[in-house]
Write an enzyme that holds these catalytic residues in place. Structure first.
Site, mmCIF file in Angstrom:
data_model
loop_
_atom_site.group_PDB
_atom_site.id
_atom_site.type_symbol
_atom_site.label_atom_id
_atom_site.label_comp_id
_atom_site.label_asym_id
_atom_site.label_seq_id
_atom_site.Cartn_x
_atom_site.Cartn_y
_atom_site.Cartn_z
ATOM 1 N N CYS A 45 -3.345 -9.503 -0.688
ATOM 2 C CA CYS A 45 -3.417 -8.046 -0.628
ATOM 3 C C CYS A 45 -4.837 -7.560 -0.368
ATOM 4 O O CYS A 45 -5.749 -7.877 -1.137
ATOM 5 C CB CYS A 45 -2.887 -7.456 -1.937
ATOM 6 S SG CYS A 45 -3.119 -5.677 -2.076
ATOM 7 N N TYR A 172 -1.553 -0.449 8.720
ATOM 8 C CA TYR A 172 -0.194 -0.323 8.179
ATOM 9 C C TYR A 172 0.562 0.797 8.884
ATOM 10 O O TYR A 172 1.767 0.679 9.139
ATOM 11 C CB TYR A 172 -0.246 -0.054 6.665
ATOM 12 C CG TYR A 172 -0.599 -1.271 5.856
ATOM 13 C CD1 TYR A 172 0.397 -2.088 5.327
ATOM 14 C CD2 TYR A 172 -1.920 -1.616 5.619
ATOM 15 C CE1 TYR A 172 0.086 -3.212 4.585
ATOM 16 C CE2 TYR A 172 -2.250 -2.738 4.883
ATOM 17 C CZ TYR A 172 -1.243 -3.537 4.368
ATOM 18 O OH TYR A 172 -1.568 -4.662 3.639
#
Length: 306
Positions: A45, A172
């Site tokens: 992450c 994203y």
């Protein structure tokens, strides 16, 4: 995500549920105490990666213990490779629901658990690093860098806002877009910012002169994942990181610092994105490439200027 945003095919990140702060004076109800709190992260992450970099730069390894989840996440959320020895949890979701039984969102990292009250204090990734930098100062190692110098905070915050919107979250917004115009808007904004950063780094070793700051910490995790994941998996394929001479050398310069390179796990990164996100990569096959030498000489020591 609102109905209008779903209709337009735009990705919107969920708000953070836990936003308490740990403070040096304890005024928040969560005082800084060595060993009291537990940081939960994934090496995959990028948001969690920030906290690992800062923790190491500031020498907080002993003061703030860390637990790492498995890189492969399923519908149950992040799982610990073995039961977490402190909380006894098998899934991170258990800690979220112990803190708020009504919680229905995604169970995200990074987050910080308080072993005294036995609840999550924060999963607010934008403030976790600055909290470590400004509230945990009594626990910093001798000679630790000032990553968030007060005089530069307005400029750092301004650049961070741009980088978050167009780069960190921008990849994203491109990768999870379900409409062409939403994808192209994110794509164009991403590479426009890359061009600005490329120019900025032509005359400055780091984003703010010759010192590493919070701004470098926030940009690096996206750069580290770019060629391995975002370029192909998220369709951010105008240019690779290695096609930007200054950004690529800058990224290698940071990687040579153990706080950056020592917390970068390309195996976890690739397996998480390509195996977990089956909506984008249905086969779950993990690509072998790219062949990139992160240890090649970067030559950034010669770059001066603010």
């Amino acid at each position: 995500m609102t109905a209008q945003e779903v209709e337009r095919g735009r990705f919107v990140r969920q708000p953070n549920r836990f936003t308490e702060r740990i403070t040096a004076d304890g005024s928040s109800g969560y005082p800084v105490e060595p060993g009291r709190y537990r940081l939960f992260v994934s090496y995959a992450c990028p948001w969690a990666h920030r906290s690992l970099i800062v923790r190491r730069l500031l020498g907080l390894e002993d003061a703030l213990p860390v637990a790492v989840v498995d890189p492969i996440r399923d519908e149950r959320g992040w799982r610990f490779p073995d039961r977490d020895p402190v909380t006894g949890a098998v899934f991170l979701s258990e800690l979220y629901l112990a803190s708020d039984p009504s919680f229905e969102g995604r169970y995200t990292v990074p987050c910080i658990w308080d072993t005294v009250t036995e609840r999550l204090v924060t999963n607010d990734f934008p403030t976790i690093t600055t909290m470590l930098e400004t509230e945990f100062t009594a626990l910093h190692r001798p000679g630790a860098p000032d990553l968030y110098p007060e005089a530069l905070r307005p400029e750092i915050d301004e650049l961070n806002d741009l980088v978050y919107d167009t780069v960190n979250n921008g990849v994203y917004k491109a990768g999870f877009a379900t409409a062409q115009d939403a994808y192209e808007d994110a794509f164009d904004a991403l590479f426009a910012t890359f061009d600005r950063l490329e120019e900025r780094l032509a005359g400055s070793r780091y984003l703010f002169g010759d010192r590493i700051t919070e701004a470098d910490v926030r940009l690096y995790p996206t750069l580290a994942r770019f060629d391995a994941v975002y370029y192909s998996h998220f369709k951010c394929n105008l240019r690779r990181l290695v096609d930007h001479p200054n950004l690529w050398a800058y990224a290698r310069d940071l990687y040579s610092n153990p706080a950056f390179g020592g917390t970068t796990d390309f195996d976890h990164i690739k397996r998480h994105y390509y195996v977990t996100q089956r909506n984008i990569n249905p086969s779950g096959v993990v690509p072998k490439g790219p062949l990139v030498d992160w240890t090649a000489p970067h030559g950034r020591e010669a770059v001066t200027g603010a």
